[in-house]
Design an enzyme around this catalytic site. Structure first.
Site, mmCIF file in Angstrom:
data_model
loop_
_atom_site.group_PDB
_atom_site.id
_atom_site.type_symbol
_atom_site.label_atom_id
_atom_site.label_comp_id
_atom_site.label_asym_id
_atom_site.label_seq_id
_atom_site.Cartn_x
_atom_site.Cartn_y
_atom_site.Cartn_z
ATOM 1 N N ALA A 188 -19.558 -33.140 61.350
ATOM 2 C CA ALA A 188 -20.807 -33.712 60.929
ATOM 3 C C ALA A 188 -20.708 -35.056 61.505
ATOM 4 O O ALA A 188 -19.805 -35.717 61.827
ATOM 5 C CB ALA A 188 -20.992 -33.729 59.457
ATOM 6 N N GLY A 225 -17.394 -30.179 59.903
ATOM 7 C CA GLY A 225 -18.757 -29.088 60.276
ATOM 8 C C GLY A 225 -18.327 -28.464 61.604
ATOM 9 O O GLY A 225 -19.287 -27.369 61.484
HETATM 10 N N1 CAA Z 1 -19.031 -38.232 63.790
HETATM 11 C C1 CAA Z 1 -19.560 -39.188 64.645
HETATM 12 N N2 CAA Z 1 -18.789 -39.551 65.777
HETATM 13 C C2 CAA Z 1 -17.646 -39.038 66.207
HETATM 14 C C3 CAA Z 1 -17.066 -37.771 65.233
HETATM 15 C C4 CAA Z 1 -17.985 -37.637 63.934
HETATM 16 N N3 CAA Z 1 -17.406 -36.366 63.375
HETATM 17 N N4 CAA Z 1 -16.001 -37.628 66.001
HETATM 18 C C5 CAA Z 1 -15.932 -38.389 66.977
HETATM 19 N N5 CAA Z 1 -17.043 -39.379 66.928
HETATM 20 C C6 CAA Z 1 -17.199 -40.310 68.191
HETATM 21 C C7 CAA Z 1 -16.044 -41.100 67.888
HETATM 22 O O1 CAA Z 1 -16.654 -42.474 66.875
HETATM 23 C C8 CAA Z 1 -16.048 -41.981 69.417
HETATM 24 O O2 CAA Z 1 -17.278 -42.554 69.365
HETATM 25 P P1 CAA Z 1 -17.017 -44.104 70.126
HETATM 26 O O3 CAA Z 1 -16.671 -44.001 71.583
HETATM 27 O O4 CAA Z 1 -18.513 -44.656 70.130
HETATM 28 O O5 CAA Z 1 -16.348 -44.949 69.361
HETATM 29 C C9 CAA Z 1 -16.162 -40.749 70.466
HETATM 30 O O6 CAA Z 1 -16.716 -39.607 69.500
HETATM 31 C C10 CAA Z 1 -14.786 -40.278 70.772
HETATM 32 O O7 CAA Z 1 -14.095 -39.982 69.514
HETATM 33 P P2 CAA Z 1 -12.707 -40.828 69.698
HETATM 34 O O8 CAA Z 1 -12.318 -41.874 70.473
HETATM 35 O O9 CAA Z 1 -12.059 -40.670 67.981
HETATM 36 O O10 CAA Z 1 -11.791 -39.605 70.345
HETATM 37 P P3 CAA Z 1 -10.060 -39.129 70.207
HETATM 38 O O11 CAA Z 1 -10.136 -38.094 71.335
HETATM 39 O O12 CAA Z 1 -9.489 -39.987 70.145
HETATM 40 O O13 CAA Z 1 -10.076 -38.497 68.924
HETATM 41 C C11 CAA Z 1 -10.824 -36.748 67.068
HETATM 42 C C12 CAA Z 1 -10.659 -37.019 68.461
HETATM 43 C C13 CAA Z 1 -9.501 -36.647 66.666
HETATM 44 C C14 CAA Z 1 -11.709 -35.475 66.939
HETATM 45 C C15 CAA Z 1 -11.499 -38.025 66.389
HETATM 46 O O14 CAA Z 1 -12.415 -38.342 67.066
HETATM 47 C C16 CAA Z 1 -11.839 -37.645 64.955
HETATM 48 O O15 CAA Z 1 -10.724 -37.590 64.187
HETATM 49 N N6 CAA Z 1 -13.087 -37.351 64.579
HETATM 50 C C17 CAA Z 1 -13.480 -37.180 63.313
HETATM 51 C C18 CAA Z 1 -13.310 -35.881 62.755
HETATM 52 C C19 CAA Z 1 -13.833 -35.573 61.186
HETATM 53 O O16 CAA Z 1 -13.446 -36.259 60.483
HETATM 54 N N7 CAA Z 1 -14.670 -34.563 61.389
HETATM 55 C C20 CAA Z 1 -15.145 -34.410 59.863
HETATM 56 C C21 CAA Z 1 -16.608 -35.027 59.691
HETATM 57 S S1 CAA Z 1 -17.132 -34.877 57.912
HETATM 58 C C22 CAA Z 1 -18.014 -33.278 58.028
HETATM 59 O O17 CAA Z 1 -17.933 -32.524 58.787
HETATM 60 C C23 CAA Z 1 -18.555 -32.973 56.791
HETATM 61 C C24 CAA Z 1 -18.885 -31.529 56.339
HETATM 62 O O18 CAA Z 1 -18.048 -30.827 55.886
HETATM 63 C C25 CAA Z 1 -20.215 -31.028 56.943
#
Ligand code: CAA
Length: 263
Positions: free
Chosen positions: A69, A113
């Site tokens: 998400a 998500g």
């Molecule tokens: N929401 C919003 N933006 C996100 C995102 C997310 N879930 N995941 C990645 N992005 C964005 C980052 O903020 C970044 O944007 P900017 O360039 O503007 O900074 C871009 O995507 C690239 O991401 P990274 O620079 O972090 O890329 P990476 O290769 O270094 O890492 C990753 C990849 C490990 C997937 C890391 O992005 C990450 O940990 N993302 C979040 C994962 C997460 O926590 N997901 C769960 C969300 S909560 C949920 O889903 C609730 C539910 O149950 C419905």
């Protein structure tokens, strides 16, 4: 009518009977913002209504199926708005209204998500670098789109508890061994092409029987064995009222390929 243009999706019908949806929000690793989910529901609804489509494939990019998400969108959400607006409830439209088989082809990150969306597929296929996980614990929340329920049903309580409580990822190999996915492919392209080939095969069968197959397998997730088998038998008996049953069995008897009527 011309196909609707989507901002966050690429939608096509690359093979006979196959609807194909690619999540396309690369800069945010396909984070599932509300406008994307609205578009996804629209695209699925359209394929559901389209008679010529028999099965649907949903994928992301080779780097990310979906990274969850949209955290930036959720950051300032309050309880009253989340609860009052039934935040995330519209996601469940994906499973509850879709009667056609959905194959999710997962490459790269399927987190939070994204993992939950992947698990809404009827069949899951993974590429070699697929990464599954429910990292919500690290954000001070819990899975909110069915992860705690679907992951537990898929891999069992102990493994699901470990995954959800630690926020640690599950590799493609592990997902294959645990039965979270049906197959693990050697390359991202093979994963997507494998999903398209399976969808094409499903779409080549009589669509009444396909629909009934999906319906009865899904019932097994909700009913006890006795009620489930009874349910299956009612639907099974019902199929003898279809033309496709006559067509399929007569074709077998004369060693011909059946020409399904979907009736
Ligand atoms: N929401 C919003 N933006 C996100 C995102 C997310 N879930 N995941 C990645 N992005 C964005 C980052 O903020 C970044 O944007 P900017 O360039 O503007 O900074 C871009 O995507 C690239 O991401 P990274 O620079 O972090 O890329 P990476 O290769 O270094 O890492 C990753 C990849 C490990 C997937 C890391 O992005 C990450 O940990 N993302 C979040 C994962 C997460 O926590 N997901 C769960 C969300 S909560 C949920 O889903 C609730 C539910 O149950 C419905």
């Amino acid at each position: 009518a011309s196909a609707p243009q989507y901002e966050h999706l690429i939608v096509s019908t690359p093979k006979p009977g196959v609807g194909f949806i690619q999540l396309n929000r690369p800069r945010a690793l396909n984070a599932l913002c509300t406008p994307l989910i609205i578009e996804l529901n629209q695209a699925l609804r359209q394929f559901q209504a389209e008679k010529s489509v028999g099965a649907i494939v949903l994928t992301g990019s080779s780097k990310a199926f979906a990274a969850g998400a949209d955290i930036k969108e959720m950051k300032d959400l309050t309880f009253s708005r989340a609860y009052g607006d039934d935040f995330i409830e519209s996601w469940s439209d994906l499973v509850t209204f879709l009667k056609k088989p959905l194959i999710t082809a997962i490459n790269g990150y399927a987190l939070g998500g994204g993992c939950e969306l992947a698990m809404m597929g009827d069949i899951l296929y993974a590429g070699p670098k697929a990464v599954f996980g429910q990292p919500e614990i690290k954000l001070g929340i819990i899975p909110g789109a069915g992860g705690s329920q679907r992951l537990t049903k898929a891999i069992g309580k102990s493994r699901a508890m470990e995954t959800i409580l630690t926020g640690e990822n599950i590799s493609a190999k592990q997902a294959g061994e645990w039965g979270l996915v049906a197959k693990v492919f050697d390359t991202p392209d093979e994963c997507v092409n494998g999903a398209l080939a399976t969808a094409e095969k499903i779409a080549s069968y009589g669509q009444i029987a396909v629909k009934a197959c999906k319906e009865v397998v899904n019932k097994s997730q909700e009913l006890g064995i006795r009620e489930g088998v009874e349910y299956e038998r009612r639907v099974f008996h019902g199929l003898f009222g279809s033309q496709d049953q006559k067509i399929g069995m007569s074709a077998f008897a004369v060693k011909m390929k059946p020409e399904w009527k979907n009736e």
